[in-house]
Design an enzyme around this catalytic site. Structure first.
Site, PDB file in Angstrom:
ATOM      1  N   SER A 131     -19.830 -25.620  30.948  1.00  0.00           N
ATOM      2  CA  SER A 131     -19.815 -26.529  29.795  1.00  0.00           C
ATOM      3  C   SER A 131     -20.960 -26.210  28.858  1.00  0.00           C
ATOM      4  O   SER A 131     -22.041 -25.821  29.291  1.00  0.00           O
ATOM      5  CB  SER A 131     -19.930 -27.984  30.230  1.00  0.00           C
ATOM      6  OG  SER A 131     -20.091 -28.806  29.071  1.00  0.00           O
ATOM      7  N   LYS A 185     -15.970 -29.983  36.794  1.00  0.00           N
ATOM      8  CA  LYS A 185     -15.916 -29.703  35.353  1.00  0.00           C
ATOM      9  C   LYS A 185     -14.870 -30.585  34.678  1.00  0.00           C
ATOM     10  O   LYS A 185     -15.079 -31.104  33.578  1.00  0.00           O
ATOM     11  CB  LYS A 185     -15.588 -28.215  35.120  1.00  0.00           C
ATOM     12  CG  LYS A 185     -15.284 -27.841  33.671  1.00  0.00           C
ATOM     13  CD  LYS A 185     -16.501 -28.015  32.805  1.00  0.00           C
ATOM     14  CE  LYS A 185     -16.315 -27.889  31.293  1.00  0.00           C
ATOM     15  NZ  LYS A 185     -15.175 -27.319  30.700  1.00  0.00           N
ATOM     16  N   HIS A 188     -16.336 -33.993  34.385  1.00  0.00           N
ATOM     17  CA  HIS A 188     -17.321 -33.892  33.303  1.00  0.00           C
ATOM     18  C   HIS A 188     -16.616 -34.071  31.951  1.00  0.00           C
ATOM     19  O   HIS A 188     -17.057 -34.835  31.099  1.00  0.00           O
ATOM     20  CB  HIS A 188     -18.028 -32.534  33.383  1.00  0.00           C
ATOM     21  CG  HIS A 188     -18.732 -32.125  32.126  1.00  0.00           C
ATOM     22  ND1 HIS A 188     -18.063 -31.695  30.999  1.00  0.00           N
ATOM     23  CD2 HIS A 188     -20.049 -32.084  31.811  1.00  0.00           C
ATOM     24  CE1 HIS A 188     -18.937 -31.415  30.041  1.00  0.00           C
ATOM     25  NE2 HIS A 188     -20.147 -31.634  30.512  1.00  0.00           N
ATOM     26  N   ASN A 189     -15.514 -33.377  31.760  1.00  0.00           N
ATOM     27  CA  ASN A 189     -14.793 -33.486  30.489  1.00  0.00           C
ATOM     28  C   ASN A 189     -14.200 -34.881  30.305  1.00  0.00           C
ATOM     29  O   ASN A 189     -14.180 -35.391  29.191  1.00  0.00           O
ATOM     30  CB  ASN A 189     -13.677 -32.443  30.419  1.00  0.00           C
ATOM     31  CG  ASN A 189     -14.216 -31.065  30.096  1.00  0.00           C
ATOM     32  OD1 ASN A 189     -15.378 -30.775  30.372  1.00  0.00           O
ATOM     33  ND2 ASN A 189     -13.391 -30.214  29.522  1.00  0.00           N
ATOM     34  N   GLU A 192     -16.845 -36.970  29.134  1.00  0.00           N
ATOM     35  CA  GLU A 192     -17.082 -36.604  27.730  1.00  0.00           C
ATOM     36  C   GLU A 192     -16.082 -37.328  26.807  1.00  0.00           C
ATOM     37  O   GLU A 192     -16.463 -37.826  25.746  1.00  0.00           O
ATOM     38  CB  GLU A 192     -16.936 -35.083  27.623  1.00  0.00           C
ATOM     39  CG  GLU A 192     -17.164 -34.488  26.264  1.00  0.00           C
ATOM     40  CD  GLU A 192     -16.887 -32.963  26.322  1.00  0.00           C
ATOM     41  OE1 GLU A 192     -17.405 -32.286  27.221  1.00  0.00           O
ATOM     42  OE2 GLU A 192     -16.145 -32.484  25.457  1.00  0.00           O
TER      43      GLU A 192
END
Ligand code: ATR
Length: 472
Positions: A131, A185, A188-189, A192
């Site tokens: 990222s 990941k 994480h997104n 976000e």
């Protein structure tokens, strides 16, 4: 190309792969670069060859031949069929013990599948979440590798050097085996998505409840960037809102079409959460909000049919400090929900992910980097077995203190007809988790009525069924 010279090979010279290759070269590693369309790899060597030891490989054969053993090949191509195509071509060229690391945006289930398929050939496979966008790839991203320990021993030291660093600690650590890195990941997104939607809701409230122009809202976000809300996203929000449009001389944000796009990681997060039964309501509402915004034809039809006048009267005003507190509390909750999802995924897949390591490697390099992450790391290190981030003393206190502000903000938004899907979902989540009794009791009663699904009682063990309508 001189045989066996390069330490790392990178295939896929679109912007992320190119910048990652340059990042390796700038750190003194010997790098071989390849792209399906050779001209792109040639351009990289031509334009950036002076930055370090970059060798052109015109084919995957050349790439493999250029690498020292065990070979390290980083694949940075379009996710999905592109990645499979490259891996299929690579496998016959590699030897047992070689390492293939997919640093693209793969779905974690594909990574598990590829790991197992390559293991049959003795080839070691890592799924590496990266990222930070194009600048992060070049200057130091947050890196979330999933791999077996011996695979990580080959590739991890390279990734750690090129990752972002905080206090000399790399924002890169082995998060778990096979798909664990891409799972993290993905979450994480998802976080976000929630972060961005929360910021957008805060801006909408400033505009529609408080009558602030984008420039004034930009000032508030700039101020917030020096508080507990300090983060990359809050910082760039101030810049985006302050930007004026050359054509209209008005704020740029006012001429940007209000239909948000998504590449799919938010959707994957929600799909995985549904499979695992984890309520990631903030991330889910943020994902749905993007879908709703993009559904412009339906928006127009319903706006015409229902009208957009709010019959509830003039909106209540809330102080911007309430907004700040509400956003902070909501942000904490969406992180808590995301971490719950990682915990559940890790348990199901037996990955043994150490949760406290995630906010630690998200502290810099990635899009969700924020001051808050240091506190989350500390809370999880002190209370590794807490069933929720919200149950750790630091965040229990932080959220409790800000709950009245969150409630005032959601109340004012509802009254003023301003949609705040993530703020209100997060408040409902908090109220539901804290409730002594939930109306799920009634749901169980209904299920037993129509389907004889039985229910449990609070006062004695066992399953019960009631003859609801004895005369049926
Ligand atoms: P971007 O990342 O700019 O959106 P992309 O479509 O995701 O672009 O593709 C990124 C990289 O994947 C490119 O290097 C592309 O190679 P080309 O430059 O030759 O198009 C590579 N790529 C996509 N599909 C591929 C495939 N089936 N085999 C090999 N490389 C592929």
């Amino acid at each position: 190309t001189s045989p066996g010279h390069a330490q790392v090979g990178v295939t896929g010279m679109a912007v992320m792969g190119r910048n990652l290759a340059r990042n390796f070269a700038r750190h003194g590693f010997r790098v071989a670069v390849h792209n399906r369309t050779t001209s792109k790899a040639e351009a990289v060597v031509r334009e950036f060859g002076h930055e370090g030891d970059l060798t052109l490989a015109r084919s995957l054969e050349e790439l493999v031949a250029a690498l020292e053993r065990p070979r390290r090949v980083i694949v940075m191509v379009a996710a999905g069929p592109g990645t499979d195509a490259v891996i299929d071509e690579l496998v016959p060229l590699l030897d047992p013990g070689d390492v293939v690391a997919d640093a693209g945006n793969a779905h974690w289930r594909d990574t598990v599948r590829r790991h197992d398929a390559l293991a049959e050939h003795g080839i070691r496979f890592a799924g590496v979440g990266v990222s930070g966008g194009e600048v992060g790839a070049l200057e130091g991203p947050s890196v979330m590798p999933g791999a077996d320990a011996d695979t990580y021993a080959e590739i991890g030291p390279f990734l750690e050097v090129v990752s972002a660093h905080v206090d000399d600690e790399p924002c890169c650590t082995l998060v778990g085996p096979d798909g664990a890195g891409h799972f993290v990941k993905m979450v994480h997104n998802g976080i976000e998505y929630a972060d961005m939607q929360l910021i957008a809701e805060g801006y909408d409230l400033m505009r529609r409840l408080l009558g602030m122009e984008p420039a004034a809202a930009a000032e508030v976000f700039r101020e917030w960037d020096g508080t507990e809300l300090e983060s990359y996203l809050v910082g760039i929000t101030a810049e985006v809102l302050a930007q004026s449009d050359a054509g209209t001389a008005g704020p740029l944000v006012d001429v940007i079409r209000d239909a948000a796009e998504q590449k799919g990681t938010g959707r994957w997060t929600v799909q995985s959460a549904l499979d695992l039964g984890v309520p990631v309501t903030g991330i889910a509402e943020a994902t749905m909000a993007r879908a709703l915004s993009g559904d412009t034809a339906r928006r127009a039809a319903v706006r015409d049919a229902l009208g957009d006048q709010d019959p509830a009267g003039p909106p209540a005003r809330v102080p911007t400090d309430d907004l700040r507190q509400a956003l902070y509390a909501a942000k904490v909750v969406s992180y808590a929900q995301g971490l719950d999802l990682v915990r559940a995924g890790s348990a199901e897949q037996c990955w043994d992910v150490e949760l406290a390591e995630l906010p630690r490697i998200w502290r810099d390099g990635c899009i969700i980097r924020a001051r808050l992450l240091a506190d989350i790391t500390e809370a999880l290190e002190r209370h590794p077995d807490a069933p929720s981030l919200l149950a750790t003393p630091t965040f229990a206190r932080a959220v409790t203190e800000r709950l009245p502000a969150l409630r005032r903000v959601v109340g004012a938004a509802v009254q003023g007809g301003v949609p705040v899907p993530v703020l209100s979902a997060v408040l409902a989540y908090l109220d539901a988790l804290r409730a002594e009794r939930l109306p799920a009791a009634l749901v169980q009663g209904l299920r037993d009525y129509f389907g004889a699904h039985t229910y449990e009682r609070v006062d004695r063990p066992g399953s019960f069924h009631t003859a609801w309508a004895a005369d049926r």
